[in-house]
Design a protein around this motif. Structure first.
Motif, PDB file in Angstrom:
ATOM      1  N   VAL A 115      42.282 116.528  67.959  1.00  0.00           N
ATOM      2  CA  VAL A 115      42.756 117.266  66.786  1.00  0.00           C
ATOM      3  C   VAL A 115      41.722 117.147  65.675  1.00  0.00           C
ATOM      4  CG1 VAL A 115      44.564 117.357  65.031  1.00  0.00           C
ATOM      5  CG2 VAL A 115      45.161 116.929  67.410  1.00  0.00           C
ATOM      6  N   GLY A 116      41.403 118.287  65.076  1.00  0.00           N
ATOM      7  CA  GLY A 116      40.496 118.248  63.929  1.00  0.00           C
ATOM      8  C   GLY A 116      39.024 118.245  64.286  1.00  0.00           C
ATOM      9  N   LEU A 209      41.210 131.112  73.528  1.00  0.00           N
ATOM     10  CA  LEU A 209      41.886 130.818  72.250  1.00  0.00           C
ATOM     11  C   LEU A 209      41.263 129.614  71.561  1.00  0.00           C
ATOM     12  CD1 LEU A 209      45.731 131.035  72.886  1.00  0.00           C
ATOM     13  CD2 LEU A 209      44.452 132.286  71.173  1.00  0.00           C
ATOM     14  N   ARG A 213      38.639 132.250  69.747  1.00  0.00           N
ATOM     15  CA  ARG A 213      39.431 133.027  68.818  1.00  0.00           C
ATOM     16  C   ARG A 213      39.885 132.198  67.624  1.00  0.00           C
ATOM     17  NH1 ARG A 213      45.008 135.829  70.144  1.00  0.00           N
ATOM     18  NH2 ARG A 213      45.435 136.772  68.133  1.00  0.00           N
ATOM     19  N   VAL A 214      40.281 130.934  67.841  1.00  0.00           N
ATOM     20  CA  VAL A 214      40.797 130.188  66.679  1.00  0.00           C
ATOM     21  C   VAL A 214      39.712 129.480  65.863  1.00  0.00           C
ATOM     22  CG1 VAL A 214      42.363 128.357  65.971  1.00  0.00           C
ATOM     23  CG2 VAL A 214      43.121 130.077  67.583  1.00  0.00           C
ATOM     24  N   PRO A 215      38.647 128.869  66.308  1.00  0.00           N
ATOM     25  CA  PRO A 215      38.471 128.001  67.433  1.00  0.00           C
ATOM     26  C   PRO A 215      38.703 126.559  67.012  1.00  0.00           C
ATOM     27  CG  PRO A 215      36.358 128.599  66.458  1.00  0.00           C
ATOM     28  CD  PRO A 215      37.442 128.997  65.515  1.00  0.00           C
ATOM     29  N   GLN A 216      39.676 125.945  67.558  1.00  0.00           N
ATOM     30  CA  GLN A 216      39.979 124.520  67.367  1.00  0.00           C
ATOM     31  C   GLN A 216      41.106 124.184  68.324  1.00  0.00           C
ATOM     32  OE1 GLN A 216      43.302 124.417  64.091  1.00  0.00           O
ATOM     33  NE2 GLN A 216      41.423 124.938  63.114  1.00  0.00           N
ATOM     34  N   THR A 218      44.849 122.769  68.536  1.00  0.00           N
ATOM     35  CA  THR A 218      46.072 122.395  67.852  1.00  0.00           C
ATOM     36  C   THR A 218      47.164 122.394  68.903  1.00  0.00           C
ATOM     37  OG1 THR A 218      45.255 123.795  66.085  1.00  0.00           O
ATOM     38  CG2 THR A 218      47.423 122.863  65.791  1.00  0.00           C
ATOM     39  N   GLU A 219      48.033 121.410  68.841  1.00  0.00           N
ATOM     40  CA  GLU A 219      49.148 121.364  69.778  1.00  0.00           C
ATOM     41  C   GLU A 219      49.931 122.669  69.745  1.00  0.00           C
ATOM     42  OE1 GLU A 219      52.173 118.249  69.619  1.00  0.00           O
ATOM     43  OE2 GLU A 219      50.513 116.918  69.133  1.00  0.00           O
ATOM     44  N   GLY A 220      50.355 123.134  70.893  1.00  0.00           N
ATOM     45  CA  GLY A 220      51.214 124.320  70.947  1.00  0.00           C
ATOM     46  C   GLY A 220      50.527 125.579  70.460  1.00  0.00           C
ATOM     47  N   MET A 221      49.191 125.625  70.552  1.00  0.00           N
ATOM     48  CA  MET A 221      48.470 126.718  69.904  1.00  0.00           C
ATOM     49  C   MET A 221      48.622 128.064  70.592  1.00  0.00           C
ATOM     50  SD  MET A 221      44.525 125.846  70.748  1.00  0.00           S
ATOM     51  CE  MET A 221      44.034 127.163  69.663  1.00  0.00           C
ATOM     52  N   ALA A 223      51.371 129.410  71.323  1.00  0.00           N
ATOM     53  CA  ALA A 223      52.478 129.983  70.557  1.00  0.00           C
ATOM     54  C   ALA A 223      53.052 131.261  71.166  1.00  0.00           C
ATOM     55  CB  ALA A 223      52.045 130.224  69.108  1.00  0.00           C
TER      56      ALA A 223
ATOM     57  N   PRO B  38      54.670 121.114  66.037  1.00  0.00           N
ATOM     58  CA  PRO B  38      54.262 119.881  66.690  1.00  0.00           C
ATOM     59  C   PRO B  38      53.701 118.887  65.656  1.00  0.00           C
ATOM     60  CG  PRO B  38      52.587 121.546  67.002  1.00  0.00           C
ATOM     61  CD  PRO B  38      53.687 122.193  66.208  1.00  0.00           C
ATOM     62  N   GLY B  40      51.165 117.300  65.804  1.00  0.00           N
ATOM     63  CA  GLY B  40      49.707 117.425  65.730  1.00  0.00           C
ATOM     64  C   GLY B  40      49.266 118.711  65.059  1.00  0.00           C
ATOM     65  N   PHE B 194      53.852 128.609  62.203  1.00  0.00           N
ATOM     66  CA  PHE B 194      52.827 127.974  63.021  1.00  0.00           C
ATOM     67  C   PHE B 194      52.447 128.862  64.186  1.00  0.00           C
ATOM     68  CE2 PHE B 194      51.638 125.383  66.663  1.00  0.00           C
ATOM     69  CZ  PHE B 194      50.609 124.650  66.129  1.00  0.00           C
ATOM     70  N   ASP B 195      51.307 129.479  64.145  1.00  0.00           N
ATOM     71  CA  ASP B 195      50.760 130.249  65.256  1.00  0.00           C
ATOM     72  C   ASP B 195      49.266 130.360  64.997  1.00  0.00           C
ATOM     73  OD1 ASP B 195      49.860 132.092  67.065  1.00  0.00           O
ATOM     74  OD2 ASP B 195      51.540 133.469  66.829  1.00  0.00           O
ATOM     75  N   PRO B 196      48.503 129.354  65.478  1.00  0.00           N
ATOM     76  CA  PRO B 196      47.083 129.297  65.104  1.00  0.00           C
ATOM     77  C   PRO B 196      46.341 130.613  65.317  1.00  0.00           C
ATOM     78  CG  PRO B 196      47.701 127.313  66.250  1.00  0.00           C
ATOM     79  CD  PRO B 196      48.892 128.233  66.333  1.00  0.00           C
ATOM     80  N   ALA B 200      44.649 132.675  62.371  1.00  0.00           N
ATOM     81  CA  ALA B 200      43.209 132.943  62.380  1.00  0.00           C
ATOM     82  C   ALA B 200      42.956 134.437  62.201  1.00  0.00           C
ATOM     83  CB  ALA B 200      42.593 132.445  63.690  1.00  0.00           C
ATOM     84  N   LYS B 204      40.953 136.310  59.210  1.00  0.00           N
ATOM     85  CA  LYS B 204      39.824 137.215  59.480  1.00  0.00           C
ATOM     86  C   LYS B 204      40.066 138.573  58.838  1.00  0.00           C
ATOM     87  CE  LYS B 204      38.697 135.105  63.864  1.00  0.00           C
ATOM     88  NZ  LYS B 204      39.095 135.232  65.270  1.00  0.00           N
ATOM     89  N   GLU B 244      39.077 117.437  57.363  1.00  0.00           N
ATOM     90  CA  GLU B 244      37.987 117.654  58.315  1.00  0.00           C
ATOM     91  C   GLU B 244      37.211 118.928  57.996  1.00  0.00           C
ATOM     92  OE1 GLU B 244      41.231 117.419  59.036  1.00  0.00           O
ATOM     93  OE2 GLU B 244      41.863 118.832  60.611  1.00  0.00           O
TER      94      GLU B 244
END
Lengths: 310, 360
Positions: A115-116, A209, A213-216, A218-221, A223, B38, B40, B194-196, B200, B204, B244
């Motif tokens: 994470v991070g 993803l 696309r995100v890029p990182q 994260t839990e449950g990303m 979605a 989550p 995290g 929450f939906d990365p 994002a 954008k 971070e």
């Protein structure tokens, strides 16, 4: 209404990026379903792919190796499903749902220490000549390699199913596993191969993803992206071209509606927010509305367990 | 023993145990947490979980904690809360706005269990509400954003059209406008906490439409990553420090600090002094923290922002101080007048100058 702030070149470029994860997952699932296997674990395989790819890319510094690891991770997870459903004859729906839950849990465990962290950047291809074409160059020919891989996969799957003997066997297994078995084809092997392909594609989609696309991480990303992919396969009536259309429509309208909001267009936000779901379903239902042909397209053995002693 | 009677026996024992645990004679106090994302996520839920850890740290063996992540807002939330109450929880924190009605419903079925609902406004004998004055932090962000933007376009990723989010938009806008009269807000509603991937994409889209400062009211760090890729876009940590991404693009943050409140409420249950209350604390009592303002912000702007933060903390300045008109031009606050908590808690209008409409 002021649309001048929306740049169509950037819009189409981000549309392609936004659609790629769903497209990859959907085309893989389509192949699995064509072989008669309903794997509802797409979401789980995607997110495991996302963390496998992310972790590997961070550790090795190479996004390419990350994507390979993501495909491997997705395929391995899908083979657990394959073993349970093909050898132990467990219920495909229940096992698929369990796979999603398992994948979500496993990925958050694997991702604890990631994470991070920022992943190494995936390079954009700079295709000589083509990238330099004004407007069309930056729009279509200035993406990372995985956008093109996903498009190539769609074409390959289409050609494989339509023109090759292997594709014919796969479809035969999906239509009537008893007949295929009687002809001497190894139904379980074909299905396992299709499941693994589906898992690998879902894994690639997940990695796209987390790495592009995100890029990182994260839990449950994911979605819910896996569920969208599943729905697109059904609405696309199991045809590669329509899967591509569905994924690009969904991704495209998602990006478009966000852009319209950002530009302050006076369309109610509720309408814009539901538009990706609404329009994708509408378009795919309309083009698949020819009853007889749509019914022909659903693999007849979809979701049914096969046992050779029958 | 027949299978059915055996099962009934097991069920009866489980119920008896639950009832016994619920009365908590000498046993540890059981505290439940219901999370919307989550732990995290690096933002909202992460900070609530830090609060849970603070409770464990403070009470050790005297407390037992349980939590459930990713609980959707709606019917499923009732199930999660009911399950916790049946397992003998004495105190349950439900940490998202959308748990408001489920919390009230479940609380009416378990009068001996105490509930604490975050960011809502419905209370009953065994339901307290608590929230933080995030809008004070938004004022500081708005000030920095107004000073930092070069395109005069500030993007705002909003989640759901609820008072808490609208307060944040208004507060940020008022303070950005104060230091930069040309500033414009473009607001994108993501309809998710929450939906990365969607966050994002929203970031954008805003950047492509010319925004060079992004404020977010969603929980993941995805917009920070998008801003970093774009290169010259300023962001702020939301709910958590998101350090971070410091010193750039993240130049400051709003940090939710729930720990002290959670410890205090668990203590109240232990002492038997727990009562239904409505808590709404800001920067002053420490429930809202302003993350370190990085060196990417010019020294004079940083000093002004810190002065603003301190005056909000001391109560000498209120983030909604008149003259302020509503979006339609009608007067809301006269010069020098400050907003009352009732209006703020139910805020459903934009202030003058914001060009968008609030979705229903």
């Amino acid at each position: 209404m002021d649309l001048s702030s929306i740049n169509p070149i950037l819009l189409i470029a981000s549309l392609m990026v936004a659609s790629t994860p769903i497209l990859l997952a959907a085309i893989g699932e389509m192949v699995a379903e064509k072989s008669g296997v309903l794997n509802l674990g797409v979401e789980g395989m995607m997110i495991v792919g996302a963390i496998c790819g992310f972790a590997t890319a961070v550790e090795t510094g190479s996004p390419f190796i990350g994507f390979i690891a993501a495909a491997a991770g997705g395929a391995i997870l899908s083979l657990i499903f394959g073993f349970l459903t093909q050898y132990l004859l467990s219920n495909q729906v229940a096992t698929g749902l369990a796979l999603t839950l398992f994948g979500l849990g496993l990925s958050s465990l694997m991702g604890q220490s990631y994470v991070g962290i920022k992943p190494p950047a995936t390079e954009k291809l700079d295709i000589p000549l083509l990238s330099d074409i004004p407007a069309i160059g930056p729009m279509l020919f200035n993406h990372d390699i995985w956008v093109y891989v996903s498009l190539a996969l769609v074409a390959a799957v289409w050609a494989f199913l339509k023109y090759t003997r292997g594709g014919l066997i796969l479809r035969a297994v999906g239509e009537s596993h008893d007949a295929a078995h009687a002809l001497g084809y190894n139904v379980i092997f074909v299905r396992l191969a299709a499941i693994a392909f589906g898992g690998a594609c879902a894994g690639l989609g997940g990695a796209y993803l987390s790495l592009v696309r995100v890029p990182q991480w994260t839990e449950g990303m994911t979605a819910g992206a896996g569920w969208i992919a599943l729905a697109i396969v059904v609405f696309a009536s199991w045809r590669a071209g329509r899967v591509l259309l569905g994924a690009y429509l969904f991704g495209g309208i998602t990006v478009l509606q966000l852009n319209l909001q950002a530009a302050g267009v006076a369309i109610p936000v509720e309408l814009l927010s539901m538009s990706p779901y609404l329009i994708t379903i509408l378009v795919l239902v309309i083009i698949s509305s020819d009853r007889n042909r749509a019914a022909l397209n659903a693999p007849a053995s979809l979701g049914r367990a096969f046992h050779a002693s029958h | 023993m027949k299978k059915r009677t055996f099962l009934a026996g097991v069920a009866a024992t489980a119920l008896a145990t639950a009832a016994f645990a619920g009365s908590h004679g000498d046993g540890p106090v059981k505290v439940g947490f219901v999370y919307v994302g989550p732990i995290g996520d690096g933002g909202w839920t992460y900070e609530h979980h830090q609060g849970l850890l603070a409770v464990e740290e403070a009470f050790g063996d005297k407390v037992e904690t349980v939590y459930q992540e990713n609980v959707p807002e709606g019917a499923d939330a009732e199930r999660a809360m009911t399950q916790m109450a049946l397992q003998g929880a004495d105190l349950i924190f439900t940490t998202s706005f959308g748990y408001m009605d489920p919390t009230i419903n479940v609380a009416s079925k378990f009068p001996n269990v105490k509930f604490e609902h975050a960011t809502g406004y419905k209370r009953s004998d065994n339901v307290s509400t608590y929230s933080a004055r995030f809008y004070e932090g938004r004022a500081v962000q708005g000030h920095i954003a107004g000073k930092m933007t070069k395109t005069n376009k500030i993007g705002y990723i909003a989640s759901f059209p609820i008072p808490e989010v609208i307060r944040g938009i208004n507060s940020a806008y008022i303070h950005a406008k104060k230091v930069n009269p040309d500033v414009e807000f473009s607001i994108v509603w993501a309809y998710t906490w929450f939906d990365p991937a969607k966050e994002a994409d929203a970031a954008k889209a805003l950047i492509e439409n010319g925004a060079d400062v992004i404020l977010q009211h969603t929980d993941s760090t995805a917009p920070q990553a998008a801003a970093q890729t774009a290169g010259n876009v300023v962001t702020f940590g939301q709910a958590s420090d998101m350090g971070e991404y410091a010193p750039f693009p993240r130049v400051s943050s709003i940090i939710d600090n729930w720990g002290p409140y959670y410890v205090q409420r668990v203590q109240a249950v232990m002492d038997g002094t727990w009562a239904s209350v409505d808590t709404w604390d800001g920067i002053g009592p420490g429930m809202v923290g302003i993350g370190e303002i990085s060196d990417a912000v010019p020294a004079d702007v940083k000093a002004e922002a810190e002065a603003l933060r301190d005056s909000l903390a001391s109560g000498e300045y209120h983030a909604f101080t008149g003259p302020i008109n509503k979006q339609d031009g009608s007067a809301w606050l006269a010069a020098g007048e400050t907003a009352d908590d009732g209006t703020l808690a139910g805020m459903n209008f934009y202030v003058e100058g914001i060009t968008a409409d609030i979705p229903n």
